[in-house]
Enzyme design. Sequence first.
Site, short mmCIF file in Angstrom:
data_model
loop_
_atom_site.label_atom_id
_atom_site.label_comp_id
_atom_site.label_asym_id
_atom_site.label_seq_id
_atom_site.Cartn_x
_atom_site.Cartn_y
_atom_site.Cartn_z
N GLU A 291 0.82 -1.21 0.00
CA GLU A 291 0.00 0.00 0.00
C GLU A 291 0.85 1.26 0.00
O GLU A 291 0.47 2.30 -0.55
CB GLU A 291 -0.95 -0.01 1.20
CG GLU A 291 -0.42 0.50 2.53
CD GLU A 291 0.68 -0.36 3.13
OE1 GLU A 291 1.52 0.17 3.87
OE2 GLU A 291 0.71 -1.57 2.85
N ASP A 292 2.04 1.20 0.60
CA ASP A 292 2.92 2.35 0.66
C ASP A 292 3.36 2.79 -0.73
O ASP A 292 3.31 3.96 -1.07
CB ASP A 292 4.15 2.04 1.53
CG ASP A 292 4.67 0.62 1.29
OD1 ASP A 292 4.73 0.20 0.12
OD2 ASP A 292 5.00 -0.07 2.27
#
Length: 431
Positions: free
Chosen positions: A259-260
């Site tokens: 997700e980063d």
Amino acid sequence: MLADAAAVVGLSWYVVLWALALLGCRTARTRYRTRPRSPLASADDAPGVSILRPLKGLDTNLYENLESTFTQEYPHFEILLSVADEHDQALAIVRDLIAKYPHVNARIIIGEEIVGVNPKVNNLVRSYREATHDILWVIDSNISVASGSLARSVDILTRSPSQNSLGRRIALVHHVPFAVVHENCLGAAVEQAFLNTNHAKMYLAINTVAIESCVVGKSNLYRRSDLERVDGSLKPKAANVDSLSRKCGLPAFGSFLAEDNMIAGALWHELDLRHDLSCDTANNAIGKMSLADYVWRRVRWIRVRKHMVPAATVVEPFTESFVASSIAAASLRHFFAISPWIFFPIHLVAWLWVDFDVWESLAGHPIPSGKRYRLVGAWFMRELLALPIFLVAILGNEVVWRGERYHVMQAGRVTSTAVDHTSEYEPLATD
């Protein structure tokens, strides 16, 4: 003729790799060997920051990692420490730190909100929504940072576009991971050799060139107001005609394991904003790790990444020392009849010197002489394993994360056949 063309391409590629390597080395020397104190460290009008730390269990060096955020030299911040379970072992350490630093505005968030298959995102959503400030600093539980990191990072994040070399507003500030080993085991040493040399060198070079988003999520600052405008589609905002009906903000990234990286890509592509590195490192505490643990961490990350950035993933093995030097040796032999037995030792010594110079720049001190030979051995082990790991990873689409199996799909989205939202999360290997 074909052989000549292949040799030209091979030598050209080798020159490009060395240009990137030297750029990464130069960036490490100029950016990380001196770390000045930011004026924001004592400024009364410094913007507020909410520090979000998702927790699960007793990570290596957890007390010191969390304490490093309590001791930030910055006048206006809060810390939100989130756990999914009220019986989580990390809570005892958190409560000790809150008692030790009563002047710090810190609070515990218990209970997750299920927005996708990523347990880290599920753990963070409530903190994300309850944070007082617009500027968020999301930092993993296995990371410690220097006391001046927050002030220096906010200084970069709040600059006007005319004050940075990229010419656009900075939407995200990130920190290069730097591995710190706490257990004397082979896998941890190889992981340290990877993160502190080849990974750091290429990470710095790519972010210096800044032609594409390249971010790992160990320690990132961004604005919630920016994140609320993106949905992970990676399409320019003007093209998202149905954006009002889309899920935006942090919950939109719950279907990605990385997700980063997707958040960074969304800010870059959807809002046409940019990222920048501060002069600080995200000190990644590495505990007990077997060689097999290291191998499967790397396999997992490559399998996720090949669906997110397929072109870069295909090129990856050709950037490794042994493969690149083999291509260069064949080209030099074709044109100049230079023996590979002469070329290989020169290449390896030069490549190792650059890698260890990057390591020392990030560490801020020379590698201790008593540890040098052990680290060289770990470096060679990492180089030897790079191609076999890639070949294993490229042939599969399933990853195992904390005992749960995920199937990686297009753009890095994942599905799980038996989601256990109470299981621990482990940050993805940072490469």
